[in-house]
Scaffold this active site. Structure first.
Site, short mmCIF file in Angstrom:
data_model
loop_
_atom_site.label_atom_id
_atom_site.label_comp_id
_atom_site.label_asym_id
_atom_site.label_seq_id
_atom_site.Cartn_x
_atom_site.Cartn_y
_atom_site.Cartn_z
N LYS A 19 0.84 -1.21 0.00
CA LYS A 19 0.00 0.00 0.00
C LYS A 19 0.87 1.26 0.00
O LYS A 19 0.65 2.18 -0.79
CB LYS A 19 -0.93 -0.04 1.22
CG LYS A 19 -1.87 1.13 1.33
CD LYS A 19 -3.13 0.76 2.08
CE LYS A 19 -2.92 0.72 3.59
NZ LYS A 19 -2.72 2.04 4.18
N SER A 20 1.85 1.30 0.88
CA SER A 20 2.69 2.51 0.99
C SER A 20 3.42 2.78 -0.32
O SER A 20 3.51 3.93 -0.77
CB SER A 20 3.72 2.32 2.10
OG SER A 20 3.09 2.20 3.35
N GLY A 91 -4.90 7.98 5.34
CA GLY A 91 -4.00 8.91 6.03
C GLY A 91 -2.79 9.21 5.17
O GLY A 91 -2.30 10.34 5.14
N ARG A 119 -8.62 12.07 12.44
CA ARG A 119 -7.20 11.75 12.64
C ARG A 119 -6.35 13.02 12.75
O ARG A 119 -6.65 14.03 12.12
CB ARG A 119 -6.72 10.82 11.51
CG ARG A 119 -7.48 9.49 11.62
CD ARG A 119 -7.02 8.48 10.66
NE ARG A 119 -5.66 8.07 10.91
CZ ARG A 119 -4.99 7.27 10.12
NH1 ARG A 119 -5.55 6.81 9.02
NH2 ARG A 119 -3.76 6.92 10.41
N GLN A 166 4.51 9.08 7.49
CA GLN A 166 3.62 10.03 6.83
C GLN A 166 4.07 11.46 7.11
O GLN A 166 4.09 12.30 6.22
CB GLN A 166 2.18 9.79 7.27
CG GLN A 166 1.64 8.45 6.77
CD GLN A 166 0.23 8.14 7.21
OE1 GLN A 166 -0.38 8.92 7.93
NE2 GLN A 166 -0.29 7.01 6.78
N ASP A 312 1.52 -1.48 11.92
CA ASP A 312 0.23 -1.90 11.37
C ASP A 312 -0.07 -3.37 11.66
O ASP A 312 -1.20 -3.83 11.48
CB ASP A 312 0.18 -1.66 9.86
CG ASP A 312 0.19 -0.17 9.52
OD1 ASP A 312 -0.16 0.64 10.40
OD2 ASP A 312 0.56 0.18 8.39
N LYS A 339 -4.83 5.53 14.70
CA LYS A 339 -4.89 4.90 13.38
C LYS A 339 -6.34 4.97 12.87
O LYS A 339 -7.12 5.77 13.36
CB LYS A 339 -4.39 3.45 13.47
CG LYS A 339 -2.90 3.36 13.80
CD LYS A 339 -2.06 3.93 12.68
CE LYS A 339 -0.59 3.91 12.99
NZ LYS A 339 0.21 4.63 12.01
N ARG A 343 -6.90 1.54 17.96
CA ARG A 343 -6.64 0.09 17.86
C ARG A 343 -6.30 -0.55 19.19
O ARG A 343 -6.39 -1.77 19.32
CB ARG A 343 -5.56 -0.18 16.81
CG ARG A 343 -6.06 0.04 15.40
CD ARG A 343 -5.01 -0.30 14.34
NE ARG A 343 -5.59 -0.11 13.01
CZ ARG A 343 -4.88 0.03 11.89
NH1 ARG A 343 -3.56 0.02 11.95
NH2 ARG A 343 -5.48 0.17 10.73
N ARG A 385 -7.77 -3.40 9.22
CA ARG A 385 -6.85 -4.34 9.87
C ARG A 385 -7.51 -5.05 11.05
O ARG A 385 -7.14 -6.17 11.38
CB ARG A 385 -5.56 -3.62 10.29
CG ARG A 385 -4.86 -2.99 9.09
CD ARG A 385 -3.37 -2.91 9.20
NE ARG A 385 -2.86 -2.03 8.16
CZ ARG A 385 -2.56 -2.39 6.91
NH1 ARG A 385 -2.70 -3.63 6.52
NH2 ARG A 385 -2.13 -1.50 6.03
C1 S3P Z 1 2.28 4.69 6.31
C2 S3P Z 1 2.86 5.00 7.52
C3 S3P Z 1 2.33 4.54 8.82
C4 S3P Z 1 1.38 3.36 8.64
C5 S3P Z 1 0.40 3.60 7.53
C6 S3P Z 1 1.12 3.81 6.21
C7 S3P Z 1 2.88 5.24 5.08
O1 S3P Z 1 1.61 5.59 9.42
O2 S3P Z 1 0.70 3.12 9.85
O3 S3P Z 1 -0.47 2.49 7.39
O4 S3P Z 1 2.54 4.77 3.98
O5 S3P Z 1 3.72 6.14 5.19
P1 S3P Z 1 2.34 6.72 10.32
O6 S3P Z 1 3.24 7.49 9.48
O7 S3P Z 1 1.20 7.56 10.86
O8 S3P Z 1 3.04 5.97 11.41
#
Ligand code: S3P
Length: 425
Positions: A19-20, A91, A119, A166, A312, A339, A343, A385
């Site tokens: 995903k990232s 997010g 959030r 993020q 995650d 999140k 969670r 999740r």
């Molecule tokens: C992500 C960073 C994480 C993760 C999210 C995806 C990303 O969040 O929990 O599912 O793609 O950069 P945080 O940056 O808030 O820790």
């Protein structure tokens, strides 16, 4: 969706794209010159939100058969969208796009679903404002909807109070357009996909310990991206393979970037039989096939620098700990509260409903494993999740487990239930 105790899971599975990395490939492709071709792109709702935001900003993006083609328009090629940008449940979309938008020459409003609107966005509003950005929470509650008016930015050295990719990526993207060198120092290293891919596209990015640095680029250049399988999705099959007696699962082509592989270390520390095969470390994003065999597990303490590398996966790890012998302590994980749902709260409630001995702490939970689990009605709170965690846990419990809002898996793994079922045939 209903689940009952399962026979052993056997076979092979290929996990959908990370995903990232999928998000970043579209975002960076859009602001690069030329074509970016992305294979094994995750077709989950979150990544489709990112595609749609960039289409609204004038970027031509085609999406067919798992391959996405982005016709990048260069660093100054985005156009003011005619409508509000909808980031859905994502997010990553909201926070990374904000960094880019802070430096454009137009203004924009972005928002998302009910969960996104709760959030915390102050964590990006604060550093972006320090860089000279004009970013406002329209309800003045530190959350989306956000209104951003593009401005000329200047570089900062930001000491982030949280280890968050993020936040880091948002600042690095703003830094791509700012005068001077922008630095972000985190308490622990968070996932580094932005640094790897920005560099691959031609940006000047460096990392020194827990600090990432960027200087502005003249241009980025589109490239081919092959997205590895998402270790955060693989985690549900790793856990299922370990928790359901007699199971043996081969999970193919999973990303094992060291900033994401905490689940493998934790499972091994708990006594799990996990083998990495076909390890390929040639590209910036290493991959492997993961072979998991069931066996008995024991409790451990999980905290500190490993937390961002498995953040995650903690819901699934918590459920796994309920079946392990002895005590598991999860600490330094207060981020879990902000999140897609809280969670910590939701895990403790739902695991307790299934008969587990679990207590909430300020920054995690304590689980005394070994108590048999029984089925229950599980409210997923529409958190993907949580739904997947309890689908797997339901396969290890006596009686029936019913998951409410089960369709929310669409966010990151639309075919999850079908894939899980295939392994029990
Ligand atoms: C992500 C960073 C994480 C993760 C999210 C995806 C990303 O969040 O929990 O599912 O793609 O950069 P945080 O940056 O808030 O820790």
């Amino acid at each position: 969706m209903k689940f009952t105790k399962s026979s052993p899971l056997k076979g092979e599975i290929t996990i959908p794209g990370d995903k990232s990395i999928s998000h970043r490939s579209v975002m960076f492709g859009a602001i690069a010159k030329g074509t970016t071709e992305i294979s094994h792109f995750l077709q989950g709702a979150d990544c489709l939100s990112t595609i749609s935001c960039f289409q609204k900003m004038g970027i031509q993006i085609e999406n067919h058969n798992g391959t996405v083609i982005v016709q990048g328009k260069g660093l100054r090629g985005l156009k003011k969208p005619e409508t509000i940008l909808d980031c859905g449940n994502s997010g990553t979309t909201t926070r990374l796009i904000s960094g880019l938008l802070a430096a454009q020459d137009f203004d924009v409003t972005l928002t998302g679903d009910e969960s996104i609107q709760k959030r915390p966005m102050k964590r990006i509003m604060e550093p972006l404002s320090m860089m000279g950005a004009n970013i406002r929470s329209l309800k003045d509650n530190g959350c989306a909807p956000l209104s951003i008016t593009g401005k000329k930015l200047h570089s900062i050295h930001y000491a982030s109070p949280v280890a968050s990719a993020q936040v880091k990526s948002c600042i690095l993207l703003a830094g791509l357009y700012s005068e001077g060198e922008t630095k972000v120092t985190e308490p622990y290293v968070s996932r580094n996909h932005s640094e790897i891919m920005l560099k691959y596209f031609g940006a000047n990015v460096k990392t020194e310990g827990t600090t990432a640095c960027i200087t502005p680029a003249q241009e980025l250049y589109g490239n081919r991206v092959v997205v590895p399988g998402d270790i955060s999705s693989a985690a549900f099959f790793i856990a299922a393979g370990l928790m359901i007696p007699g199971s043996e699962i081969l999970i193919k082509n999973v990303g094992i970037n060291p900033t994401r592989d905490g689940i493998i270390h934790v499972c091994r520390d708990m006594g799990a039989d996990i083998t990495l095969l076909e390890v390929n470390a040639d590209s910036g994003e290493p991959t492997a096939d993961i072979l998991v065999k069931s066996g008995s597990l024991h409790g451990i303490t999980i905290g500190g620098a490993i937390i961002p590398t498995l953040i995650d996966e903690l819901p699934m790890i918590a459920a796994m700990a309920c079946l392990a012998e002895g005590e598991t302590v999860i600490k330094d994980a207060a981020e879990l509260k902000v999140k897609e749902s809280n969670r910590i709260d939701i895990m403790v409630r739902n695991l307790s409903a299934m008969g587990a001995d679990v207590v909430e702490t300020e920054d995690g939970m304590i689980i005394r494993g070994g108590k048999p689990l029984h089925g229950s009605v599980i409210d997923s709170k529409l958190d993907h999740r949580i739904a997947m965690t309890f689908a797997v846990t339901g396969l290890c419990a006596e009686g029936e487990t019913e998951i409410l809002g089960a369709e929310c898996v669409n966010v990151s793994y639309p075919e999850f239930y079908e894939d899980l079922k295939k392994l029990s045939l």
